[in-house]
Design an enzyme around this catalytic site. Structure first.
Site, short mmCIF file in Angstrom:
data_model
loop_
_atom_site.label_atom_id
_atom_site.label_comp_id
_atom_site.label_asym_id
_atom_site.label_seq_id
_atom_site.Cartn_x
_atom_site.Cartn_y
_atom_site.Cartn_z
N CYS A 1 0.82 -1.22 0.00
CA CYS A 1 0.00 0.00 0.00
C CYS A 1 0.85 1.27 0.00
O CYS A 1 0.32 2.36 -0.22
CB CYS A 1 -0.95 -0.01 1.19
SG CYS A 1 -2.04 -1.44 1.15
N HIS B 1 -3.50 6.87 2.58
CA HIS B 1 -3.89 5.56 2.06
C HIS B 1 -5.25 5.15 2.62
O HIS B 1 -5.50 5.24 3.83
CB HIS B 1 -2.82 4.52 2.43
CG HIS B 1 -3.26 3.13 2.12
ND1 HIS B 1 -3.68 2.76 0.86
CD2 HIS B 1 -3.36 2.02 2.89
CE1 HIS B 1 -4.01 1.48 0.87
NE2 HIS B 1 -3.83 1.01 2.09
N ASN C 1 -10.19 -0.70 -0.38
CA ASN C 1 -8.73 -0.56 -0.37
C ASN C 1 -8.18 -1.12 -1.69
O ASN C 1 -8.19 -2.33 -1.90
CB ASN C 1 -8.18 -1.33 0.84
CG ASN C 1 -6.67 -1.25 0.97
OD1 ASN C 1 -5.99 -0.82 0.04
ND2 ASN C 1 -6.15 -1.69 2.10
O1 UT7 Z 1 -3.88 -1.60 3.44
C1 UT7 Z 1 -2.93 -2.32 4.14
C2 UT7 Z 1 -3.12 -2.19 5.57
N1 UT7 Z 1 -4.36 -2.83 5.98
C3 UT7 Z 1 -5.05 -2.29 6.93
O2 UT7 Z 1 -4.68 -1.21 7.36
C4 UT7 Z 1 -6.23 -3.04 7.52
C5 UT7 Z 1 -6.21 -2.90 9.00
N2 UT7 Z 1 -7.24 -3.66 9.70
C6 UT7 Z 1 -8.56 -3.40 9.62
O3 UT7 Z 1 -8.97 -2.58 8.82
C7 UT7 Z 1 -9.49 -4.10 10.56
O4 UT7 Z 1 -8.74 -4.80 11.51
C8 UT7 Z 1 -10.49 -5.08 9.88
C9 UT7 Z 1 -11.53 -4.32 9.08
C10 UT7 Z 1 -9.72 -6.03 8.97
C11 UT7 Z 1 -11.23 -5.90 10.93
O5 UT7 Z 1 -11.87 -5.03 11.84
P1 UT7 Z 1 -11.70 -5.23 13.42
O6 UT7 Z 1 -12.54 -4.23 14.07
O7 UT7 Z 1 -10.24 -5.23 13.73
O8 UT7 Z 1 -12.34 -6.65 13.63
P2 UT7 Z 1 -11.69 -7.95 14.31
O9 UT7 Z 1 -10.74 -8.60 13.37
O10 UT7 Z 1 -11.21 -7.62 15.68
O11 UT7 Z 1 -12.95 -8.85 14.46
C12 UT7 Z 1 -14.03 -8.53 15.38
C13 UT7 Z 1 -15.12 -9.53 15.21
C14 UT7 Z 1 -14.62 -10.98 15.22
O12 UT7 Z 1 -15.61 -11.76 15.84
P3 UT7 Z 1 -15.45 -12.23 17.37
O13 UT7 Z 1 -14.16 -12.99 17.43
O14 UT7 Z 1 -15.40 -10.96 18.18
O15 UT7 Z 1 -16.67 -13.04 17.60
C15 UT7 Z 1 -14.56 -11.33 13.78
O16 UT7 Z 1 -14.72 -12.70 13.53
O17 UT7 Z 1 -15.73 -9.34 13.92
C16 UT7 Z 1 -15.74 -10.56 13.22
N3 UT7 Z 1 -15.62 -10.28 11.80
C17 UT7 Z 1 -16.69 -10.01 11.04
N4 UT7 Z 1 -18.00 -9.97 11.30
C18 UT7 Z 1 -18.83 -9.66 10.29
C19 UT7 Z 1 -14.50 -10.17 11.06
N5 UT7 Z 1 -14.83 -9.86 9.80
C20 UT7 Z 1 -16.18 -9.75 9.76
C21 UT7 Z 1 -17.09 -9.46 8.74
N6 UT7 Z 1 -18.40 -9.41 9.04
N7 UT7 Z 1 -16.70 -9.18 7.48
#
Ligand code: UT7
Length: 361
Positions: free
Chosen positions: A145, A285, A315
């Site tokens: 990125c 970004h 993204n």
């Molecule tokens: O461009 C390169 C750099 N990339 C980035 O900067 C991306 C950085 N990361 C992010 O943008 C975020 O971490 C994500 C969008 C990928 C994920 O968001 P988050 O708030 O960090 O969610 P999480 O991974 O902590 O997951 C929270 C919950 C989990 O469930 P439990 O374990 O709490 O029951 C996940 O399984 O959300 C669940 N989950 C979803 N639920 C519905 C993860 N993905 C989804 C989804 N829909 N698509």
């Protein structure tokens, strides 16, 4: 009398040095070339993948995606015969047309991408040849990125050194080719697209002012495609493990992204006397709206200063920065202060400060 004698001496010594000084001044002028962005262009595919579409594909909801990422839809290059080069060519050709530049006058083309058409054979070479940039040398730059930010820095250095006059910097990624559409943690984030800029020597003193670029290999564990490289060539086993698609530990990447993007932006602001008041725009970004909001708060700029289009494209990796330039180009005026910042796989990150070199109106 004494002083007259001295000034005569001084004059004659100046006479002696004047030709020399002129030569020195010309050399200094050459050294002071500043690189500027002089045209921008972009391309996104027509096919739209909405949050509602994703609700049919994985266990997710429009509400979760919107609140956690700010993304409403992304563009997908569905035609299986078209790859990253196709989008890069569209973006590059728009730049050439807008700037009325002959492709043969391009000295160099940098394609920032993590999704080259093929693993070997630089996609940049194909792009340069297909647009008719026969006098250019071209290469791919892989910094995820941050690829476009790194590419602008390399291009600016070549122009400022007097090694090149016209450089195309392209950021293009067909992220749909490396996303597993059964993995809800990644498939909701990424989209396809391309953007490009022309960089030339500035004619009005505006252009690249400063860069601060960094990397840290600790990131390899948190954002990667494990297979298909020299460590784990693709096998049935790697395919079964899902190692040929993009993986990220979202929470960890999120924390690094906020801290490093804001940190790099603050460093460049400090050393260039930039303040939230005298800075016009932040071109950051587009990875997650929450990362953008956190960056905006840390840098203490207004919401209208930090530009966004993540809601439309998701993204697009190396394409987010030039696509922002394309979407907001009409707002920029000559002399506006723009601060670019990016963070990506590797990890790679940084910030660049440009004074904008033209107005469209
Ligand atoms: O461009 C390169 C750099 N990339 C980035 O900067 C991306 C950085 N990361 C992010 O943008 C975020 O971490 C994500 C969008 C990928 C994920 O968001 P988050 O708030 O960090 O969610 P999480 O991974 O902590 O997951 C929270 C919950 C989990 O469930 P439990 O374990 O709490 O029951 C996940 O399984 O959300 C669940 N989950 C979803 N639920 C519905 C993860 N993905 C989804 C989804 N829909 N698509």
């Amino acid at each position: 009398m004494k002083s007259n004698g001295l000034s005569k001496k001084l004059l004659s010594s100046l006479d002696h040095f004047i030709p020399d000084r002129r030569i020195r001044m010309t050399r200094v002028a050459e050294k002071n070339i500043k690189a500027a962005i002089t045209a921008v262009g972009g391309y996104v595919p027509e096919d739209v993948l909405t949050n509602a579409d994703l609700e049919q594909m994985v266990d997710t909801s429009d509400e979760w995606i919107t609140t956690r990422t700010g993304i409403k839809e992304r563009r997908i290059l569905k035609d299986p015969t078209k790859a990253t080069s196709y989008m890069a060519i569209q973006a590059a050709e728009k730049v050439l047309t807008k700037s009325q530049t002959a492709a043969a006058d391009i000295d160099m083309l940098i394609l920032a991408t993590i999704t080259p058409d093929m693993k070997v054979a630089a996609t940049a070479a194909k792009v340069a040849t297909d647009i008719g940039a026969f006098n250019a040398f071209a290469f791919d730059l892989q910094a995820a990125c941050s690829g476009f930010l790194y590419g602008m820095s390399v291009a600016a250095a070549k122009i400022e050194a007097g090694h090149a006059k016209k450089i195309l910097v392209v950021g293009a990624d067909k992220m749909s080719s490396i996303v597993d559409y059964t993995d809800r943690t990644t498939c909701i984030i990424f989209g396809d697209g391309a953007g490009a800029v022309l960089m030339e020597a500035s004619t009005n003193g505006y252009g690249r002012e400063d860069d601060y670029l960094r990397s840290n290999g600790v990131g390899q564990a948190y954002l990667n495609i494990k297979a298909g490289g020299s460590l784990h060539p693709t096998t049935e086993e790697t395919l079964a493990k899902g190692w040929d698609a993009i993986y990220q530990d979202g929470k960890t990447v999120f924390k690094y992204a906020v801290s490093e993007m804001a940190g790099a932006a603050q460093k460049v602001m400090e050393r260039n006397g930039l303040t939230p008041q005298n800075l016009d725009y932040i071109i950051a970004h587009q990875a997650n709206k929450r990362i953008l909001d956190a960056t905006q708060k840390r840098v203490q700029v207004g919401t209208n200063q930090l530009l966004t289009n993540i809601q439309h494209y998701g993204n697009t990796t190396a394409a987010t920065l030039p696509l922002l330039l394309r979407d907001y180009e009409a707002h920029f005026k000559t002399g506006d202060r723009l601060l670019f910042t990016a963070f990506g796989g590797g990890f790679t990150w940084g910030a660049s400060y440009y004074t904008w070199a033209y107005s469209l109106k």
